[in-house]
Write a protein that holds these residues in place. Structure first.
Motif, PDB file in Angstrom:
ATOM      1  N   GLU A   4       0.834  -1.206   0.000  1.00 38.46           N
ATOM      2  CA  GLU A   4       0.000   0.000   0.000  1.00 38.46           C
ATOM      3  C   GLU A   4       0.866   1.252   0.000  1.00 38.46           C
ATOM      4  OE1 GLU A   4      -2.609  -0.278   3.346  1.00 38.46           O
ATOM      5  OE2 GLU A   4      -3.581  -2.088   2.588  1.00 38.46           O
ATOM      6  N   ALA A   5       1.923   1.235   0.783  1.00 39.11           N
ATOM      7  CA  ALA A   5       2.832   2.389   0.836  1.00 39.11           C
ATOM      8  C   ALA A   5       3.520   2.579  -0.505  1.00 39.11           C
ATOM      9  CB  ALA A   5       3.862   2.195   1.943  1.00 39.11           C
ATOM     10  N   TRP A   6       3.927   1.481  -1.125  1.00 38.09           N
ATOM     11  CA  TRP A   6       4.590   1.559  -2.426  1.00 38.09           C
ATOM     12  C   TRP A   6       3.646   2.152  -3.482  1.00 38.09           C
ATOM     13  CZ3 TRP A   6       4.008  -1.574  -7.022  1.00 38.09           C
ATOM     14  CH2 TRP A   6       5.034  -1.397  -7.961  1.00 38.09           C
ATOM     15  N   VAL A   7       2.395   1.720  -3.485  1.00 39.12           N
ATOM     16  CA  VAL A   7       1.409   2.249  -4.439  1.00 39.12           C
ATOM     17  C   VAL A   7       1.180   3.741  -4.187  1.00 39.12           C
ATOM     18  CG1 VAL A   7      -1.027   2.149  -5.114  1.00 39.12           C
ATOM     19  CG2 VAL A   7       0.280   0.042  -4.878  1.00 39.12           C
ATOM     20  N   GLU A   8       1.099   4.135  -2.920  1.00 37.23           N
ATOM     21  CA  GLU A   8       0.914   5.553  -2.599  1.00 37.23           C
ATOM     22  C   GLU A   8       2.106   6.384  -3.088  1.00 37.23           C
ATOM     23  OE1 GLU A   8       0.641   8.479   1.276  1.00 37.23           O
ATOM     24  OE2 GLU A   8       0.273   6.350   1.562  1.00 37.23           O
TER      25      GLU A   8
END
Length: 117
Positions: free
Chosen positions: A31-35
């Protein structure tokens, strides 16, 4: 003699495999990578629009002083925006790494009392 079928799948550098591995290992990291990727893409799109606007303004210049003013503003704004974006990315990556490490190590630590001597 049989003919082999041509490969129809396209190799995307292993991005799909990486994404599914990240989701399996740590969904919060994914999720952090996508953000981070979304934020980066938004920044690039915004900068591209500003670059085009500056190019139009440069092409419309009638005097050297006007050209110098536009170039100076462009460089100053670009440096400020790239610096701010770099700071945001550093903070997001640091925060994501901290969460990822915390989630990975939680429950994995051992007490020193359980080690036989």
């Amino acid at each position: 003699m049989t003919k082999s079928k041509p490969k129809t799948t396209q190799d995307n550098g292993g991005a799909a495999e990486f994404a599914s591995a990240m989701m399996a290992i740590n969904p919060k990291a994914m999720e952090a990578w996508v953000e981070i990727m979304n934020d980066s893409a938004s920044f690039v799109a915004d900068r591209f629009q500003k670059d085009l606007a500056t190019q139009k303004a440069l092409l419309a210049c009638r005097a050297p002083s006007e050209l110098m003013r536009i170039q100076s503003e462009f460089v100053r704004d670009a440096v400020e925006q790239y610096t701010a974006q770099t700071t945001r990315m550093f903070e997001k990556i640091s925060k994501a790494a901290g969460k990822s490490i915390k989630d990975t190590t939680a429950g994995q630590s051992r007490d020193y009392d359980d080690i036989p001597l």
